[in-house]
Design an enzyme around this catalytic site. Structure first.
Site, PDB file in Angstrom:
ATOM      1  N   ASN A 207       0.954  -1.449   0.148  1.00  0.00           N
ATOM      2  CA  ASN A 207      -0.080  -0.008  -0.227  1.00  0.00           C
ATOM      3  C   ASN A 207       0.907   1.360   0.017  1.00  0.00           C
ATOM      4  OD1 ASN A 207       0.570   0.924   2.926  1.00  0.00           O
ATOM      5  ND2 ASN A 207      -0.258  -1.203   3.362  1.00  0.00           N
ATOM      6  N   PRO A 302      -3.235 -11.811  10.255  1.00  0.00           N
ATOM      7  CA  PRO A 302      -3.498 -11.639  11.954  1.00  0.00           C
ATOM      8  C   PRO A 302      -3.484 -10.318  12.111  1.00  0.00           C
ATOM      9  CG  PRO A 302      -1.046 -12.387  11.450  1.00  0.00           C
ATOM     10  CD  PRO A 302      -1.781 -12.676  10.090  1.00  0.00           C
ATOM     11  N   ASP A 303      -4.218  -9.720  12.775  1.00  0.00           N
ATOM     12  CA  ASP A 303      -4.330  -8.504  13.628  1.00  0.00           C
ATOM     13  C   ASP A 303      -3.313  -8.375  14.593  1.00  0.00           C
ATOM     14  OD1 ASP A 303      -4.853  -5.943  14.771  1.00  0.00           O
ATOM     15  OD2 ASP A 303      -6.771  -5.870  13.617  1.00  0.00           O
ATOM     16  N   ILE A 304      -2.194  -7.855  14.255  1.00  0.00           N
ATOM     17  CA  ILE A 304      -1.061  -7.449  15.376  1.00  0.00           C
ATOM     18  C   ILE A 304      -1.526  -6.917  16.441  1.00  0.00           C
ATOM     19  CG2 ILE A 304       1.331  -7.050  15.498  1.00  0.00           C
ATOM     20  CD1 ILE A 304       1.629  -7.226  12.411  1.00  0.00           C
ATOM     21  N   PHE A 320      -3.784   3.068  15.203  1.00  0.00           N
ATOM     22  CA  PHE A 320      -4.161   4.203  14.358  1.00  0.00           C
ATOM     23  C   PHE A 320      -5.127   3.622  13.486  1.00  0.00           C
ATOM     24  CE2 PHE A 320      -0.935   7.756  13.853  1.00  0.00           C
ATOM     25  CZ  PHE A 320      -0.217   7.472  14.995  1.00  0.00           C
ATOM     26  N   LYS A 334     -13.487   0.940  16.083  1.00  0.00           N
ATOM     27  CA  LYS A 334     -12.096   0.250  16.035  1.00  0.00           C
ATOM     28  C   LYS A 334     -11.355   0.095  17.464  1.00  0.00           C
ATOM     29  CE  LYS A 334     -10.373   0.289  12.266  1.00  0.00           C
ATOM     30  NZ  LYS A 334      -9.745   0.799  10.981  1.00  0.00           N
ATOM     31  N   LYS A 338     -10.656  -3.149  19.297  1.00  0.00           N
ATOM     32  CA  LYS A 338      -9.322  -3.686  19.838  1.00  0.00           C
ATOM     33  C   LYS A 338      -8.981  -3.525  21.094  1.00  0.00           C
ATOM     34  CE  LYS A 338      -8.070  -3.338  14.821  1.00  0.00           C
ATOM     35  NZ  LYS A 338      -6.964  -3.415  13.684  1.00  0.00           N
TER      36      LYS A 338
HETATM   37  O1  C5P Z   1      -8.516  -2.471  11.209  1.00  0.00           O
HETATM   38  P1  C5P Z   1      -7.413  -1.478  10.898  1.00  0.00           P
HETATM   39  O2  C5P Z   1      -6.461  -2.195  10.013  1.00  0.00           O
HETATM   40  O3  C5P Z   1      -8.224  -0.201  10.434  1.00  0.00           O
HETATM   41  O4  C5P Z   1      -6.677  -0.800  12.302  1.00  0.00           O
HETATM   42  C1  C5P Z   1      -5.810  -0.202  12.137  1.00  0.00           C
HETATM   43  C2  C5P Z   1      -4.672  -0.381  13.430  1.00  0.00           C
HETATM   44  O5  C5P Z   1      -4.647  -1.825  13.480  1.00  0.00           O
HETATM   45  C3  C5P Z   1      -3.345   0.255  12.966  1.00  0.00           C
HETATM   46  O6  C5P Z   1      -2.973   0.480  14.381  1.00  0.00           O
HETATM   47  C4  C5P Z   1      -2.516  -0.935  12.382  1.00  0.00           C
HETATM   48  O7  C5P Z   1      -1.374  -0.660  12.651  1.00  0.00           O
HETATM   49  C5  C5P Z   1      -3.173  -2.084  13.253  1.00  0.00           C
HETATM   50  N1  C5P Z   1      -3.090  -3.261  12.467  1.00  0.00           N
HETATM   51  C6  C5P Z   1      -2.514  -4.634  12.769  1.00  0.00           C
HETATM   52  N2  C5P Z   1      -2.440  -5.697  12.324  1.00  0.00           N
HETATM   53  C7  C5P Z   1      -3.288  -5.626  11.003  1.00  0.00           C
HETATM   54  C8  C5P Z   1      -4.166  -4.638  10.828  1.00  0.00           C
HETATM   55  C9  C5P Z   1      -3.987  -3.289  11.454  1.00  0.00           C
HETATM   56  O8  C5P Z   1      -1.671  -4.344  13.712  1.00  0.00           O
HETATM   57  N3  C5P Z   1      -3.543  -6.957  10.350  1.00  0.00           N
END
Ligand code: C5P
Length: 393
Positions: A207, A302-304, A320, A334, A338
């Site tokens: 991106n 995975p959502d880190i 963010f 969000k 989270k």
């Molecule tokens: O859900 P979204 O991608 O919009 O959330 C954004 C936030 O989550 C940012 O802080 C981004 O760094 C984190 N993020 C993450 N892992 C992902 C997707 C987003 O840590 N797979």
């Protein structure tokens, strides 16, 4: 940072030519710069150069009668917020470490009431010379701040430690020197930049994140006294000085790096634009056009941030949200989903890749909009808000 009065001392090394650029950068940043030079420095660059760049008289002589009380060695340092000596030669460091006062710069240093910073510049062997190393240790023990030296090719043809830091690096460290140490003692882990999800050996999904906001926050946390580790996706940016950087490509690599570091972190700031999906059927070889239009299968990453925020001993997590519409509504949803104590909301089309940003901070107390400003200033404002929240815990 507010404008400072900087007394810039230049001693006789070839790096003195870089101090012209340093003067220009300091003046451009809004500081008032007065220059003093040793006699040997004037053999490399003339005082006229620094007079033109600083807009002030350049002093080189202890016996200069121009200061009103005819005491240049006292008057010049009295009106300074900091005395920065760049380049500082081995001979000057020797004099400073032993209280020698036989020229204007060493005498000014002895008579000063402001902090002293030196940026050494010398040949590799001179830098490593045990007496020089002892002088550096002595100066640090006396409360003098040492910037650098850098490492690389030297004017003498050798390569190694001893180069003066580049002017922009000195300015970066100087701004950090003056920052309030709001995060002193804290360990901060940050992610920044995009991720890159390979399709084959040469193609991938990524991106337009530049990494600028994350890197600005890494510098702001460092300047606030935190010990910072940066996990970065692919960017064109130089690693912030004194910040270890772990380079990663994919979201999976980023997650692995974060999970191995997070145990020692007090704060996790997730600025990276992590790809939501990776390629499930990644090709080991470059996909041939002759094989027809490839079908790319995606799997969710995975959502880190959510993973870290739900750890039993989770650090203070800052997220963010880059949205292109319904910013505050989506961002607050969000933050709750989270489980984040602090989230920074910005418009994706405004923020990504740009030098400026306009954000709204969302926390349990509500919404805190900030004005549009350079990302460095946004980062400093986020650090102030973060420090205030940490102090309340
Ligand atoms: O859900 P979204 O991608 O919009 O959330 C954004 C936030 O989550 C940012 O802080 C981004 O760094 C984190 N993020 C993450 N892992 C992902 C997707 C987003 O840590 N797979």
């Amino acid at each position: 940072m507010t404008a400072k009065r900087i007394l810039l001392g230049i001693s006789g090394g070839i790096a003195a030519y870089k101090s012209a650029e340093l003067t220009r950068l300091l003046v451009k940043a809004g500081h008032q710069v007065e220059v003093v030079m040793t006699e040997s420095a004037t053999r490399f660059v003339t005082p006229a150069t620094f007079q033109a760049l600083s807009g002030h008289t350049v002093y080189t002589d202890l016996w200069d009668p121009r200061p009103s009380n005819a005491m240049a060695h006292i008057e010049l340092s009295r009106r300074a917020d900091v005395f920065l000596i760049a380049p500082a030669t081995a001979n000057l460091l020797f004099k400073l470490a032993h209280g020698g006062c036989d020229d204007l710069i060493s005498t000014l240093a002895a008579a000063r009431t402001c902090p002293l910073i030196v940026a050494p510049a010398m040949n590799l062997q001179m830098w490593q010379n045990p007496p020089n190393q002892r002088n550096i240790e002595q100066l640090q023990a006396d409360g003098v701040t040492v910037f650098g030296p850098g490492n690389g090719a030297q004017a003498c043809g050798e390569t190694g430690d001893g180069r003066m830091l580049e002017p922009h690096q000195i300015v970066e460290l100087l701004h950090g020197f003056f920052a309030d140490k709001l995060l002193a003692g804290k360990k901060v882990l940050l992610t920044a930049g995009p991720t890159y999800e390979a399709i084959d050996t040469v193609r991938g999904i990524t991106n337009i994140s530049s990494g600028k906001m994350g890197y600005a926050l890494a510098r702001a946390c460092r300047d606030a006294g935190a010990e910072v580790t940066l996990v970065s996706g692919p960017t064109h940016l130089d690693a912030p000085m004194n910040v270890p950087r772990i380079d990663v490509q994919s979201a999976a690599e980023m997650q692995q790096a974060v999970l191995s570091e997070v145990g020692r972190s007090d704060v996790f700031i997730s600025v990276a634009a992590v790809a939501d999906y990776r390629v499930k059927n990644r090709s080991e070889h470059k996909i041939k056009k002759t094989a027809g239009t490839p079908a790319i299968e995606l799997a969710e990453n995975p959502d880190i941030l959510a993973t870290v925020a739900s750890l039993p001993a989770a650090p203070f997590c800052v997220g963010f949200a880059a949205e292109s519409q319904n910013l505050l509504e989506f961002a607050e949803a969000k933050r709750r989903r989270k489980k984040l104590p602090l989230l920074v909301a910005n418009l994706a089309q405004q923020a990504m890749g740009a030098d400026d940003n306009q954000v709204v901070l969302l926390d349990d107390a509500g919404q805190h909009p900030l004005p549009a400003m350079p990302k460095d200033d946004v980062a400093a404002a986020i650090v102030r808000h973060l420090a205030a929240l940490l102090a309340k815990r």
